[in-house]
Design a protein around this motif. Sequence first.
Motif, PDB file in Angstrom:
ATOM      1  N   SER A  77       1.041  -1.297  -0.132  1.00  0.00           N
ATOM      2  CA  SER A  77      -0.247  -0.252   0.097  1.00  0.00           C
ATOM      3  C   SER A  77       0.889   1.236  -0.049  1.00  0.00           C
ATOM      4  O   SER A  77       1.906   1.118   0.482  1.00  0.00           O
ATOM      5  CB  SER A  77      -1.131  -0.280   1.431  1.00  0.00           C
ATOM      6  OG  SER A  77      -1.762   1.632   1.341  1.00  0.00           O
ATOM      7  N   VAL A  78       0.596   2.129  -0.898  1.00  0.00           N
ATOM      8  CA  VAL A  78       1.525   3.562  -0.727  1.00  0.00           C
ATOM      9  C   VAL A  78       0.014   4.309   0.490  1.00  0.00           C
ATOM     10  O   VAL A  78      -0.881   4.820   0.458  1.00  0.00           O
ATOM     11  CB  VAL A  78       0.940   4.167  -1.768  1.00  0.00           C
ATOM     12  CG1 VAL A  78       1.899   5.567  -2.456  1.00  0.00           C
ATOM     13  CG2 VAL A  78       2.209   2.946  -2.584  1.00  0.00           C
ATOM     14  N   LYS A  79       1.096   4.627   1.488  1.00  0.00           N
ATOM     15  CA  LYS A  79       0.803   6.251   2.302  1.00  0.00           C
ATOM     16  C   LYS A  79       1.408   7.759   2.130  1.00  0.00           C
ATOM     17  O   LYS A  79       2.452   7.724   1.832  1.00  0.00           O
ATOM     18  CB  LYS A  79       0.669   5.931   3.684  1.00  0.00           C
ATOM     19  CG  LYS A  79       0.278   4.873   4.061  1.00  0.00           C
ATOM     20  CD  LYS A  79       0.167   3.975   5.713  1.00  0.00           C
ATOM     21  CE  LYS A  79      -0.345   5.231   6.718  1.00  0.00           C
ATOM     22  NZ  LYS A  79      -0.108   5.156   7.691  1.00  0.00           N
ATOM     23  N   ASP A  90       5.557   9.932  -1.110  1.00  0.00           N
ATOM     24  CA  ASP A  90       4.366   8.142  -1.207  1.00  0.00           C
ATOM     25  C   ASP A  90       5.905   7.541   0.129  1.00  0.00           C
ATOM     26  O   ASP A  90       6.452   7.869  -0.357  1.00  0.00           O
ATOM     27  CB  ASP A  90       4.070   7.735  -2.631  1.00  0.00           C
ATOM     28  CG  ASP A  90       3.124   8.977  -2.998  1.00  0.00           C
ATOM     29  OD1 ASP A  90       2.274   9.327  -2.203  1.00  0.00           O
ATOM     30  OD2 ASP A  90       3.155   8.459  -4.295  1.00  0.00           O
ATOM     31  N   VAL A  91       5.474   6.479   1.099  1.00  0.00           N
ATOM     32  CA  VAL A  91       5.799   5.878   1.771  1.00  0.00           C
ATOM     33  C   VAL A  91       5.240   4.360   1.242  1.00  0.00           C
ATOM     34  O   VAL A  91       4.137   4.024   1.840  1.00  0.00           O
ATOM     35  CB  VAL A  91       6.054   6.075   2.773  1.00  0.00           C
ATOM     36  CG1 VAL A  91       7.108   5.224   3.960  1.00  0.00           C
ATOM     37  CG2 VAL A  91       6.835   7.303   2.812  1.00  0.00           C
ATOM     38  N   ALA A  92       5.601   3.305   0.517  1.00  0.00           N
ATOM     39  CA  ALA A  92       5.390   2.118   0.568  1.00  0.00           C
ATOM     40  C   ALA A  92       5.111   1.434   2.049  1.00  0.00           C
ATOM     41  O   ALA A  92       5.914   1.701   2.697  1.00  0.00           O
ATOM     42  CB  ALA A  92       6.288   1.203  -0.460  1.00  0.00           C
ATOM     43  N   ASP A 125      -3.541  -4.481   9.057  1.00  0.00           N
ATOM     44  CA  ASP A 125      -2.540  -4.605  10.011  1.00  0.00           C
ATOM     45  C   ASP A 125      -0.979  -4.140   8.981  1.00  0.00           C
ATOM     46  O   ASP A 125      -1.468  -4.742   8.191  1.00  0.00           O
ATOM     47  CB  ASP A 125      -1.616  -4.914  11.448  1.00  0.00           C
ATOM     48  CG  ASP A 125      -3.457  -5.033  12.072  1.00  0.00           C
ATOM     49  OD1 ASP A 125      -4.232  -4.708  11.619  1.00  0.00           O
ATOM     50  OD2 ASP A 125      -3.317  -6.041  12.491  1.00  0.00           O
ATOM     51  N   ALA A 126      -0.118  -2.739   9.295  1.00  0.00           N
ATOM     52  CA  ALA A 126       1.181  -2.469   8.297  1.00  0.00           C
ATOM     53  C   ALA A 126       2.034  -4.025   9.037  1.00  0.00           C
ATOM     54  O   ALA A 126       1.596  -3.838   9.946  1.00  0.00           O
ATOM     55  CB  ALA A 126       1.458  -1.257   8.553  1.00  0.00           C
ATOM     56  N   GLY A 127       3.464  -4.143   8.400  1.00  0.00           N
ATOM     57  CA  GLY A 127       4.040  -5.199   9.391  1.00  0.00           C
ATOM     58  C   GLY A 127       5.469  -4.578   7.842  1.00  0.00           C
ATOM     59  O   GLY A 127       5.491  -3.979   7.306  1.00  0.00           O
ATOM     60  N   LYS A 128       6.377  -5.415   8.566  1.00  0.00           N
ATOM     61  CA  LYS A 128       7.470  -5.492   8.496  1.00  0.00           C
ATOM     62  C   LYS A 128       7.845  -6.587   7.055  1.00  0.00           C
ATOM     63  O   LYS A 128       7.619  -8.257   8.042  1.00  0.00           O
ATOM     64  CB  LYS A 128       8.633  -5.168   8.716  1.00  0.00           C
ATOM     65  CG  LYS A 128      10.472  -5.240   8.231  1.00  0.00           C
ATOM     66  CD  LYS A 128      11.291  -4.996   8.872  1.00  0.00           C
ATOM     67  CE  LYS A 128      12.420  -4.509   8.701  1.00  0.00           C
ATOM     68  NZ  LYS A 128      14.043  -4.268   9.075  1.00  0.00           N
ATOM     69  N   MET A 129       7.935  -6.853   6.031  1.00  0.00           N
ATOM     70  CA  MET A 129       8.136  -8.117   5.175  1.00  0.00           C
ATOM     71  C   MET A 129       9.395  -8.869   6.262  1.00  0.00           C
ATOM     72  O   MET A 129      10.572  -8.556   5.959  1.00  0.00           O
ATOM     73  CB  MET A 129       8.065  -7.337   3.879  1.00  0.00           C
ATOM     74  CG  MET A 129       8.406  -8.644   3.037  1.00  0.00           C
ATOM     75  SD  MET A 129       7.582  -9.692   2.919  1.00  0.00           S
ATOM     76  CE  MET A 129       6.139  -8.865   1.336  1.00  0.00           C
ATOM     77  N   PRO A 130       9.349 -10.246   6.462  1.00  0.00           N
ATOM     78  CA  PRO A 130      10.301 -10.699   7.132  1.00  0.00           C
ATOM     79  C   PRO A 130      11.386 -11.267   5.430  1.00  0.00           C
ATOM     80  O   PRO A 130      11.159 -11.116   4.767  1.00  0.00           O
ATOM     81  CB  PRO A 130       9.346 -12.473   7.018  1.00  0.00           C
ATOM     82  CG  PRO A 130       7.741 -11.769   7.360  1.00  0.00           C
ATOM     83  CD  PRO A 130       7.672 -11.046   6.007  1.00  0.00           C
ATOM     84  N   PHE A 131      12.022 -11.505   6.205  1.00  0.00           N
ATOM     85  CA  PHE A 131      13.438 -11.801   5.132  1.00  0.00           C
ATOM     86  C   PHE A 131      13.346 -13.589   5.090  1.00  0.00           C
ATOM     87  O   PHE A 131      14.500 -14.182   6.258  1.00  0.00           O
ATOM     88  CB  PHE A 131      14.469 -11.009   6.198  1.00  0.00           C
ATOM     89  CG  PHE A 131      15.206  -9.859   6.364  1.00  0.00           C
ATOM     90  CD1 PHE A 131      15.977  -9.126   5.289  1.00  0.00           C
ATOM     91  CD2 PHE A 131      13.960  -9.513   7.664  1.00  0.00           C
ATOM     92  CE1 PHE A 131      15.929  -7.707   5.632  1.00  0.00           C
ATOM     93  CE2 PHE A 131      14.231  -7.749   7.494  1.00  0.00           C
ATOM     94  CZ  PHE A 131      14.739  -7.201   6.744  1.00  0.00           C
TER      95      PHE A 131
END
Length: 120
Positions: free
Chosen positions: A27-29, A40-42, A51-57
Amino acid sequence: MQLLQTATNPARSLDVAIGTAIGWRKSVKKIPDTTGQMKDVAVWIVPNSDDAGKMPFYTSNLKHAVELAEQIAPNNVGGCSWSDGLGTARIDDGPYFQACNPQIALCLAALHCLKINQEP
């Protein structure tokens, strides 16, 4: 899966491909930067939520790869190993997958389970 099978190193682009395959959405905020200008921030959205989250490694962190396998195949047994610069993984009685590291091999095994579970 072809990109993972031929990968020579972990990569964020591979993590993103895995994440989107299991339901992560981008999503772009618009947020203000230090000057007050809007930019714009992804933002990554966790699967099955808003919920926003951090893509796992997935491809470089063994804990994240194991969590992926547990998410996709929660009631199965699996394992991974490494030797001579290669990783190998298998979930239940599925095929063995070999890759440049055990994390990617485990991701391949998990995605194979996902594919099998989605077939009619």
